[in-house]
Motif scaffolding. Structure first.
Motif, PDB file in Angstrom:
ATOM      1  N   SER A  93       0.825  -1.218   0.000  1.00 32.73           N
ATOM      2  CA  SER A  93       0.000   0.000   0.000  1.00 32.73           C
ATOM      3  C   SER A  93       0.859   1.269   0.000  1.00 32.73           C
ATOM      4  O   SER A  93       0.372   2.350  -0.329  1.00 32.73           O
ATOM      5  CB  SER A  93      -0.932  -0.008   1.216  1.00 32.73           C
ATOM      6  N   THR A  94       2.117   1.172   0.424  1.00 34.49           N
ATOM      7  CA  THR A  94       3.021   2.340   0.428  1.00 34.49           C
ATOM      8  C   THR A  94       4.320   1.948  -0.263  1.00 34.49           C
ATOM      9  O   THR A  94       5.378   1.896   0.376  1.00 34.49           O
ATOM     10  CB  THR A  94       3.319   2.809   1.867  1.00 34.49           C
ATOM     11  N   PRO A  95       4.250   1.684  -1.571  1.00 32.20           N
ATOM     12  CA  PRO A  95       5.413   1.121  -2.264  1.00 32.20           C
ATOM     13  C   PRO A  95       6.633   2.037  -2.280  1.00 32.20           C
ATOM     14  O   PRO A  95       7.741   1.582  -2.528  1.00 32.20           O
ATOM     15  CB  PRO A  95       4.891   0.877  -3.683  1.00 32.20           C
ATOM     16  N   HIS A  96       6.432   3.342  -2.020  1.00 32.14           N
ATOM     17  CA  HIS A  96       7.579   4.247  -2.114  1.00 32.14           C
ATOM     18  C   HIS A  96       8.388   4.315  -0.825  1.00 32.14           C
ATOM     19  O   HIS A  96       9.478   4.856  -0.803  1.00 32.14           O
ATOM     20  CB  HIS A  96       7.115   5.652  -2.516  1.00 32.14           C
ATOM     21  N   GLU A  97       7.830   3.780   0.259  1.00 31.27           N
ATOM     22  CA  GLU A  97       8.585   3.785   1.519  1.00 31.27           C
ATOM     23  C   GLU A  97       9.352   2.479   1.633  1.00 31.27           C
ATOM     24  O   GLU A  97       8.779   1.429   1.906  1.00 31.27           O
ATOM     25  CB  GLU A  97       7.634   3.899   2.711  1.00 31.27           C
ATOM     26  N   ILE A  98      10.639   2.573   1.422  1.00 31.00           N
ATOM     27  CA  ILE A  98      11.401   1.332   1.448  1.00 31.00           C
ATOM     28  C   ILE A  98      12.337   1.269   2.639  1.00 31.00           C
ATOM     29  O   ILE A  98      12.793   2.293   3.145  1.00 31.00           O
ATOM     30  CB  ILE A  98      12.226   1.133   0.148  1.00 31.00           C
ATOM     31  N   LYS A  99      12.548   0.050   3.086  1.00 33.00           N
ATOM     32  CA  LYS A  99      13.504  -0.189   4.172  1.00 33.00           C
ATOM     33  C   LYS A  99      14.611  -1.070   3.628  1.00 33.00           C
ATOM     34  O   LYS A  99      14.382  -2.234   3.334  1.00 33.00           O
ATOM     35  CB  LYS A  99      12.817  -0.915   5.335  1.00 33.00           C
ATOM     36  N   ALA A 120      19.112   5.553  -4.246  1.00 32.01           N
ATOM     37  CA  ALA A 120      18.477   5.820  -5.537  1.00 32.01           C
ATOM     38  C   ALA A 120      17.100   5.164  -5.632  1.00 32.01           C
ATOM     39  O   ALA A 120      16.293   5.507  -6.499  1.00 32.01           O
ATOM     40  CB  ALA A 120      19.365   5.325  -6.675  1.00 32.01           C
ATOM     41  N   LEU A 121      16.827   4.201  -4.742  1.00 34.08           N
ATOM     42  CA  LEU A 121      15.544   3.494  -4.805  1.00 34.08           C
ATOM     43  C   LEU A 121      14.432   4.240  -4.090  1.00 34.08           C
ATOM     44  O   LEU A 121      13.255   3.882  -4.206  1.00 34.08           O
ATOM     45  CB  LEU A 121      15.688   2.093  -4.192  1.00 34.08           C
ATOM     46  N   HIS A 122      14.800   5.303  -3.323  1.00 30.11           N
ATOM     47  CA  HIS A 122      13.768   6.062  -2.618  1.00 30.11           C
ATOM     48  C   HIS A 122      12.859   6.765  -3.609  1.00 30.11           C
ATOM     49  O   HIS A 122      13.326   7.419  -4.534  1.00 30.11           O
ATOM     50  CB  HIS A 122      14.407   7.092  -1.678  1.00 30.11           C
ATOM     51  N   GLY A 123      11.553   6.570  -3.440  1.00 30.11           N
ATOM     52  CA  GLY A 123      10.598   7.306  -4.265  1.00 30.11           C
ATOM     53  C   GLY A 123      10.348   6.724  -5.634  1.00 30.11           C
ATOM     54  O   GLY A 123       9.560   7.273  -6.391  1.00 30.11           O
ATOM     55  N   VAL A 124      11.012   5.635  -5.970  1.00 28.22           N
ATOM     56  CA  VAL A 124      10.711   5.019  -7.266  1.00 28.22           C
ATOM     57  C   VAL A 124       9.971   3.703  -7.017  1.00 28.22           C
ATOM     58  O   VAL A 124      10.159   3.077  -5.982  1.00 28.22           O
ATOM     59  CB  VAL A 124      11.984   4.757  -8.112  1.00 28.22           C
ATOM     60  N   PRO A 125       9.105   3.318  -7.952  1.00 31.19           N
ATOM     61  CA  PRO A 125       8.403   2.041  -7.777  1.00 31.19           C
ATOM     62  C   PRO A 125       9.421   0.903  -7.700  1.00 31.19           C
ATOM     63  O   PRO A 125      10.369   0.866  -8.491  1.00 31.19           O
ATOM     64  CB  PRO A 125       7.546   1.912  -9.044  1.00 31.19           C
ATOM     65  N   LEU A 126       9.227   0.066  -6.711  1.00 30.61           N
ATOM     66  CA  LEU A 126      10.205  -0.991  -6.480  1.00 30.61           C
ATOM     67  C   LEU A 126       9.942  -2.180  -7.399  1.00 30.61           C
ATOM     68  O   LEU A 126       8.866  -2.755  -7.391  1.00 30.61           O
ATOM     69  CB  LEU A 126      10.113  -1.423  -5.020  1.00 30.61           C
ATOM     70  N   ARG A 183      12.190  -5.551  -9.595  1.00 25.93           N
ATOM     71  CA  ARG A 183      13.461  -6.271  -9.696  1.00 25.93           C
ATOM     72  C   ARG A 183      14.452  -5.481 -10.547  1.00 25.93           C
ATOM     73  O   ARG A 183      15.635  -5.429 -10.251  1.00 25.93           O
ATOM     74  CB  ARG A 183      13.239  -7.645 -10.324  1.00 25.93           C
ATOM     75  N   ASP A 184      13.933  -4.900 -11.610  1.00 28.56           N
ATOM     76  CA  ASP A 184      14.816  -4.140 -12.499  1.00 28.56           C
ATOM     77  C   ASP A 184      15.450  -2.956 -11.775  1.00 28.56           C
ATOM     78  O   ASP A 184      16.635  -2.678 -11.931  1.00 28.56           O
ATOM     79  CB  ASP A 184      14.048  -3.642 -13.726  1.00 28.56           C
ATOM     80  N   ALA A 185      14.616  -2.254 -10.982  1.00 32.19           N
ATOM     81  CA  ALA A 185      15.144  -1.098 -10.252  1.00 32.19           C
ATOM     82  C   ALA A 185      16.246  -1.534  -9.300  1.00 32.19           C
ATOM     83  O   ALA A 185      17.280  -0.871  -9.168  1.00 32.19           O
ATOM     84  CB  ALA A 185      14.009  -0.409  -9.484  1.00 32.19           C
ATOM     85  N   LEU A 186      16.008  -2.678  -8.645  1.00 32.67           N
ATOM     86  CA  LEU A 186      17.014  -3.177  -7.711  1.00 32.67           C
ATOM     87  C   LEU A 186      18.296  -3.587  -8.450  1.00 32.67           C
ATOM     88  O   LEU A 186      19.408  -3.365  -7.969  1.00 32.67           O
ATOM     89  CB  LEU A 186      16.438  -4.355  -6.914  1.00 32.67           C
TER      90      LEU A 186
END
Lengths: 131, 230
Positions: free
Chosen positions: B29-35, B96-102, B104-107
């Protein structure tokens, strides 16, 4: 050229022949009087056993198979329609279990045991569509 | 690369496999908040609690690439876990992953930012042989297989994997024996033999050490996130 024989070097040829008769239902074709060579009735491609001494006589250097360590990097595979029964029979005759029958994604039933010398023996159903 | 999305809440046991992971966790539900999470080579099991909708994307490094992630700190890395800011300090490109849809490619984009130290090809070969042999080779025999001394092999294991060769072999042996019991339906006594343990007590000690359970008490929730055997 064609594949004529698969020959496994074993510690005791008569014992191994008897084991394969009991565990996998094969019949012996013959055992040489020296007890250093024996063949099973396996059709055109013959499964045979030779004593480890025979390897030395032939000038070969081998690492003898042993149930106590990892298996050698090859296996033989028996094909049957009733894998479960063949697997149970192999275990009851002294094979060591490695993998009970399970179905592969392509529909084949596959199981694994190790024989008296620690060699890997696969027991599997025919691949559908093949003979 | 792996990913996992929890459909229900719960907890799971993650088994150690001696490898390092780069993990980012978020909620559907909050895909942009990553840990971000970075793990060192693990030798102990750990528990993960999760809620429905939690998802993870992870990169599991080949064992000999632990040094690419931890660089000079690899000696302190075994069984340590870096979370949040600590993980970002370790691997700044994760920001760089903050704020982008998570995805596999992004990772995957952050992988090239690692500096890959040269790995002795004999170490890679030794690791492959250990996996193929179910961890059942003695380290001196393994060193002989790849053409070096066991002293050298241990040194490159510690320098690149972060664990001793023996510990890594024991982890492989544990996973294979566990698989014999769970997937192979092999009875416990027979699994101890085929797994290469000298006796039942030895197997039980190893299962307690690496899994936190006994061979007869294997939990059913071991599958998160999918632990590959290789």
């Amino acid at each position: 050229m064609k594949l004529g024989y698969t020959i496994i070097y074993v510690a005791d040829v008569p014992k191994t022949v008897a084991f394969y008769e009991a565990a996998f239902g094969l019949k012996q074709r013959f055992i040489h009087e020296s007890n250093l060579y024996g063949e099973m009735e396996t059709g055109e491609t013959i499964l045979a056993f030779a004593g480890t001494e025979a390897a030395e006589m032939n000038g070969l250097a081998i690492l003898p198979n042993s149930p106590d360590g990892p298996a050698a990097a090859w296996e033989i595979c028996f094909v049957t329609d009733d894998v479960a029964a063949a697997y149970e029979r192999a275990l009851s005759e002294g094979c060591q279990p490695v993998g009970a029958p399970s179905e592969k994604p392509w529909g084949q039933i596959v199981s694994y045991v190790r024989d008296l010398d620690g060699c890997i023996v696969e027991i599997a159903s025919p691949i559908q569509g093949s003979a | 690369m792996w990913s996992f999305c929890a459909s229900t809440s719960g907890s799971a046991v993650v088994l150690p496999d001696g490898r390092c992971d780069i993990i980012v966790r978020n909620h559907a539900s909050t895909p942009h908040e990553i840990k971000p999470v970075i793990t060192g080579p693990a030798t102990r099991p750990y528990h993960v609690d999760f809620d429905a909708g939690d998802q993870w994307f992870g990169i599991r490094l080949r064992p000999e690439h632990g040094a690419a992630l931890w660089q000079g700190d690899l000696g302190n890395a075994p069984d340590s876990v870096l979370r949040g800011p600590e993980a970002l300090d370790r691997l700044p490109s994760l920001s760089a992953l903050h704020g982008v849809p998570l995805t596999r490619d992004a990772l995957a984009q952050i992988i090239p930012s690692l500096t890959w130290p040269r790995v002795d090809p004999r170490l890679t070969r030794a690791i492959d042989i250990l996996h193929a042999s179910g961890g059942r080779l003695r380290i001196d025999a393994l060193a002989e297989c790849v053409g070096c001394t066991s002293r050298h092999l241990n040194r490159v294991f510690r320098r690149n994997v972060g664990l001793s060769a023996k510990t890594y072999a024991q982890l492989i042996q544990f996973h294979r024996t566990l698989k014999l019991i769970t997937s192979g339906n092999v009875p416990i006594i027979a699994a101890a033999f085929e797994g290469g343990y000298s006796d039942h007590a030895h197997m039980t000690r190893t299962f307690r050490r690496f899994g936190g359970f006994t061979p007869s008490g294997i939990p059913t929730d071991l599958s998160l996130p999918g632990i590959p055997f290789k």
